[in-house]
Scaffold this motif. Structure first.
Motif, PDB file in Angstrom:
ATOM      1  N   VAL A   1      19.390   7.443   2.333  1.00 44.61           N
ATOM      2  CA  VAL A   1      20.427   8.546   2.120  1.00 44.61           C
ATOM      3  C   VAL A   1      20.347   8.934   0.690  1.00 44.61           C
ATOM      4  N   GLN A   2      20.332   7.997  -0.309  1.00 41.72           N
ATOM      5  CA  GLN A   2      20.173   8.360  -1.700  1.00 41.72           C
ATOM      6  C   GLN A   2      19.332   7.292  -2.371  1.00 41.72           C
ATOM      7  N   SER A   3      18.700   7.716  -3.432  1.00 43.06           N
ATOM      8  CA  SER A   3      17.872   6.889  -4.171  1.00 43.06           C
ATOM      9  C   SER A   3      17.814   7.466  -5.644  1.00 43.06           C
ATOM     10  N   LEU A   4      17.249   6.591  -6.344  1.00 44.43           N
ATOM     11  CA  LEU A   4      17.077   6.559  -7.879  1.00 44.43           C
ATOM     12  C   LEU A   4      16.068   5.801  -8.232  1.00 44.43           C
ATOM     13  N   SER A   5      15.169   6.379  -8.980  1.00 41.64           N
ATOM     14  CA  SER A   5      13.678   5.724  -9.661  1.00 41.64           C
ATOM     15  C   SER A   5      13.994   5.728 -11.294  1.00 41.64           C
ATOM     16  N   HIS A   6      13.730   4.647 -11.780  1.00 44.09           N
ATOM     17  CA  HIS A   6      14.112   4.705 -13.220  1.00 44.09           C
ATOM     18  C   HIS A   6      12.951   4.052 -14.049  1.00 44.09           C
ATOM     19  N   SER A   7      12.128   4.727 -14.671  1.00 37.54           N
ATOM     20  CA  SER A   7      10.879   3.941 -15.304  1.00 37.54           C
ATOM     21  C   SER A   7      10.223   4.940 -16.523  1.00 37.54           C
ATOM     22  N   PRO A   8      10.024   4.264 -17.466  1.00 39.72           N
ATOM     23  CA  PRO A   8      10.205   2.951 -18.018  1.00 39.72           C
ATOM     24  C   PRO A   8      11.601   2.320 -18.209  1.00 39.72           C
ATOM     25  N   GLY A   9      12.080   1.266 -17.474  1.00 39.98           N
ATOM     26  CA  GLY A   9      13.473   0.709 -17.791  1.00 39.98           C
ATOM     27  C   GLY A   9      13.663  -0.264 -18.985  1.00 39.98           C
ATOM     28  N   GLU A  10      14.853  -0.281 -19.327  1.00 41.06           N
ATOM     29  CA  GLU A  10      15.089  -1.201 -20.593  1.00 41.06           C
ATOM     30  C   GLU A  10      15.329  -2.509 -20.251  1.00 41.06           C
ATOM     31  N   ARG A  11      15.072  -3.710 -21.090  1.00 43.49           N
ATOM     32  CA  ARG A  11      15.233  -4.958 -20.683  1.00 43.49           C
ATOM     33  C   ARG A  11      16.405  -5.198 -20.131  1.00 43.49           C
ATOM     34  N   VAL A  12      17.419  -4.715 -20.871  1.00 43.92           N
ATOM     35  CA  VAL A  12      18.891  -4.624 -20.281  1.00 43.92           C
ATOM     36  C   VAL A  12      19.398  -3.477 -20.274  1.00 43.92           C
ATOM     37  N   GLY A  13      19.909  -3.130 -19.015  1.00 45.43           N
ATOM     38  CA  GLY A  13      20.551  -1.811 -18.806  1.00 45.43           C
ATOM     39  C   GLY A  13      21.204  -1.609 -17.429  1.00 45.43           C
ATOM     40  N   SER A  14      21.506  -0.413 -17.159  1.00 47.32           N
ATOM     41  CA  SER A  14      22.459  -0.346 -15.988  1.00 47.32           C
ATOM     42  C   SER A  14      22.092   1.109 -15.663  1.00 47.32           C
ATOM     43  N   ARG A  15      22.203   1.540 -14.124  1.00 47.91           N
ATOM     44  CA  ARG A  15      22.069   2.726 -13.604  1.00 47.91           C
ATOM     45  C   ARG A  15      23.053   2.731 -12.521  1.00 47.91           C
ATOM     46  N   SER A  16      23.660   4.086 -12.250  1.00 44.87           N
ATOM     47  CA  SER A  16      24.756   4.462 -11.089  1.00 44.87           C
ATOM     48  C   SER A  16      24.594   5.293 -10.398  1.00 44.87           C
ATOM     49  N   LEU A  17      24.800   5.433  -9.211  1.00 42.73           N
ATOM     50  CA  LEU A  17      24.991   6.579  -8.388  1.00 42.73           C
ATOM     51  C   LEU A  17      26.122   6.728  -7.546  1.00 42.73           C
TER      52      LEU A  17
ATOM     53  N   SER B   1       0.882  -1.146   0.105  1.00 43.76           N
ATOM     54  CA  SER B   1      -0.023  -0.050   0.005  1.00 43.76           C
ATOM     55  C   SER B   1       0.945   1.220  -0.030  1.00 43.76           C
ATOM     56  N   GLN B   2       1.985   1.089   0.418  1.00 45.99           N
ATOM     57  CA  GLN B   2       2.867   2.328   0.586  1.00 45.99           C
ATOM     58  C   GLN B   2       3.944   2.558  -0.607  1.00 45.99           C
ATOM     59  N   VAL B   3       4.277   1.428  -1.473  1.00 44.09           N
ATOM     60  CA  VAL B   3       5.455   1.618  -2.233  1.00 44.09           C
ATOM     61  C   VAL B   3       5.311   2.701  -3.296  1.00 44.09           C
ATOM     62  N   ALA B   4       4.017   3.017  -3.694  1.00 45.33           N
ATOM     63  CA  ALA B   4       3.846   3.781  -4.832  1.00 45.33           C
ATOM     64  C   ALA B   4       4.073   5.366  -4.164  1.00 45.33           C
ATOM     65  N   THR B   5       3.779   5.424  -2.913  1.00 44.86           N
ATOM     66  CA  THR B   5       4.050   6.644  -2.432  1.00 44.86           C
ATOM     67  C   THR B   5       5.446   7.225  -2.457  1.00 44.86           C
ATOM     68  N   GLU B   6       5.573   8.735  -2.056  1.00 43.51           N
ATOM     69  CA  GLU B   6       6.707   9.611  -1.972  1.00 43.51           C
ATOM     70  C   GLU B   6       7.777   8.746  -1.365  1.00 43.51           C
ATOM     71  N   GLY B   7       7.461   8.403  -0.197  1.00 43.01           N
ATOM     72  CA  GLY B   7       8.650   7.935   0.644  1.00 43.01           C
ATOM     73  C   GLY B   7       8.902   6.298   0.316  1.00 43.01           C
ATOM     74  N   HIS B   8       8.961   5.951  -0.831  1.00 42.47           N
ATOM     75  CA  HIS B   8       9.188   4.758  -1.302  1.00 42.47           C
ATOM     76  C   HIS B   8      10.618   4.165  -0.733  1.00 42.47           C
ATOM     77  N   ASP B   9      11.434   5.144  -1.065  1.00 44.36           N
ATOM     78  CA  ASP B   9      12.681   4.792  -0.559  1.00 44.36           C
ATOM     79  C   ASP B   9      12.807   4.327   1.139  1.00 44.36           C
TER      80      ASP B   9
END
Ligand SMILES: *[C@@H]1O[C@H](CO)[C@@H](O)[C@H](O)[C@H]1NC(C)=O
Ligand SMILES: *[C@@H]1O[C@H](CO)[C@@H](O)[C@H](O)[C@H]1NC(C)=O
Ligand SMILES: *[C@@H]1O[C@H](CO)[C@@H](O)[C@H](O)[C@H]1NC(C)=O
Ligand SMILES: *[C@@H]1O[C@H](CO)[C@@H](O)[C@H](O)[C@H]1NC(C)=O
Ligand SMILES: *[C@@H]1O[C@H](CO)[C@@H](O)[C@H](O)[C@H]1NC(C)=O
Length: 348
Positions: free
Chosen positions: A110-126, A30-38
């Motif tokens: 402390v840090q977060s990243l959201s990526h949507s829509p994501g590719e089938r094969v990909g990478s993200r870094s922070l 119930s909470q995942v879609a909200t602002e405080g997902h991280d």
């Protein structure tokens, strides 16, 4: 072993306070879609080395990475970069993929990243902020994938701690020497831990595949060739029974082993032998050829006519136009004349 313990602890918690767990699990979707997902991710269960799967039918499961077709990994590099990469090739075409990465200080995001829509094969870094560099002991990274198709979805959640996130450094203190018994390579244990937790790959700079070694600090390559130099490098990774990244470390810097002095002498000897030997062999061949010619001059080959000509030659035929036949006929005639002359002389 650490993750097994943490898993056992989780199981115990689950048995001890089922009411807590059921309320937590009801709370999560119930909470995942909200602002405080991280924040929600960081406050959740942190079982290491387990893939937590839940879907829109309310089904939940703890799986092994090998139980699913999808592959993904997060790594913390010495540059303080966290890089997460994934490959979801068997996903249905219409399915939408969302990727979340949360970095937690125990249970604070402390840090977060959201990526949507994501590719089938990909990478993200922070990149971790500098204030974080001293606090790796409290570090967790949570990687979450949401695969949704129409109103149905499946979510994968995976938690990394410092040990499972950090890219191993290559084995330290690599030394290599050629001795009588072979090429001896020694190295130190990564991270001051026990050799039992590590496996190694040793590349000797030959064309062969790197050698796989387990739980050792030295290796001797028998039949080492003292005349050649070796370019030795190594890399390591944790064995599956120990907590830690299952990724190979970078290769270590290359250690060069020069051919030993003895082999240099051997080489010089070889050069001298070759430089003396080649003219010798040439001379021998030359002599052999010349000898054959002299032999042919002294003893010319005896002609050997074919049998039908021999028969023809032996026939006493005056019409023969062969010169040898004529000469033999002339000889016979002369002999006869001589005999005729001698005979009257004897009668007198
Ligand atoms: C997954 O994505 C779908 C569609 O965007 C959303 O409705 C659902 O709440 C998400 N589930 C989780 C656990 O984030
Ligand atoms: C959820 O997972 C269960 C067990 O794998 C499966 O039977 C069910 O169909 C899934 N539901 C959705 C919406 O994918
Ligand atoms: C993995 O992929 C294969 C082939 O696409 C499929 O048959 C199998 O059911 C998949 N397994 C899982 C666990 O999704
Ligand atoms: C992250 O990892 C992927 C796959 O290994 C790689 O292609 C990509 O360049 C990396 N990104 C960074 C910033 O290191
Ligand atoms: C490894 O252990 C030695 C002594 O036991 C210590 O001096 C050194 O700082 C340790 N190194 C690391 C990276 O923990």
């Amino acid at each position: 072993m650490e993750w097994r313990d943490s898993r056992r602890l989780n199981m115990m918690l689950f048995l001890v306070c089922p009411t807590f767990w059921s309320s937590f699990l009801v709370l999560w979707p119930s909470q995942v879609a909200t602002e405080g997902h991280d924040e929600v991710l960081c406050q959740g269960d942190k079982t290491i080395d387990t893939l937590f799967v839940m879907n829109s039918s309310g089904h939940e499961d703890d799986l092994d990475m090998s139980d699913v077709n999808e592959t993904f990994t997060c790594l913390l590099y010495p540059t303080n970069v966290v890089n997460c990469s994934w490959s979801f090739l068997t996903l249905e075409k219409a399915t939408q993929l969302s990727v979340f990465i949360s970095i937690c200080d125990i249970d604070t995001a402390v840090q977060s990243l959201s990526h949507s829509p994501g590719e089938r094969v990909g990478s993200r870094s922070l990149t971790l902020s500098p204030s974080w560099q001293q606090q790796h002991g409290r570090l967790f990274a949570i990687l979450q994938f949401n695969m949704s198709l129409h109103d149905k979805w499946t979510v994968y959640t995976y938690v990394y701690d410092k040990d499972t996130l950090e890219l191993l450094s290559p084995p330290p203190n690599i030394k290599a020497t050629v001795k009588d018994e072979g090429l001896l390579v020694t190295w130190g244990v990564p991270q001051n831990q026990s050799h039992q937790c590590f496996q190694y790959e040793l590349d000797l700079g030959d064309q062969e595949a790197p050698k796989r070694l387990r739980a050792k600090g030295s290796y001797t390559e028998l039949n080492a060739d003292p005349t050649r130099s070796y370019r030795v490098r190594m890399r390591t990774k944790k064995v599956e029974t120990c907590s830690g990244s299952l990724q190979w470390s970078e290769w270590s810097p290359t250690v060069v082993v020069k051919p030993s002095v003895q082999s240099v002498q051997l080489n010089t000897l070889l050069i001298v032998l070759i430089s003396l030997g080649i003219p010798m062999i040439l001379l021998a061949v030359l002599l052999l050829v010349r000898y054959q010619r002299v032999f042919e001059l002294l003893f010319p080959p005896i002609p050997c006519p074919p049998p039908k000509y021999i028969h023809f030659l032996e026939k006493d035929d005056a019409s023969s136009f062969f010169h040898p036949a004529l000469s033999s006929k002339a000889e016979e005639e002369i002999t006869e004349v001589e005999e005729a002359k001698e005979n009257p002389g004897k009668t007198f």
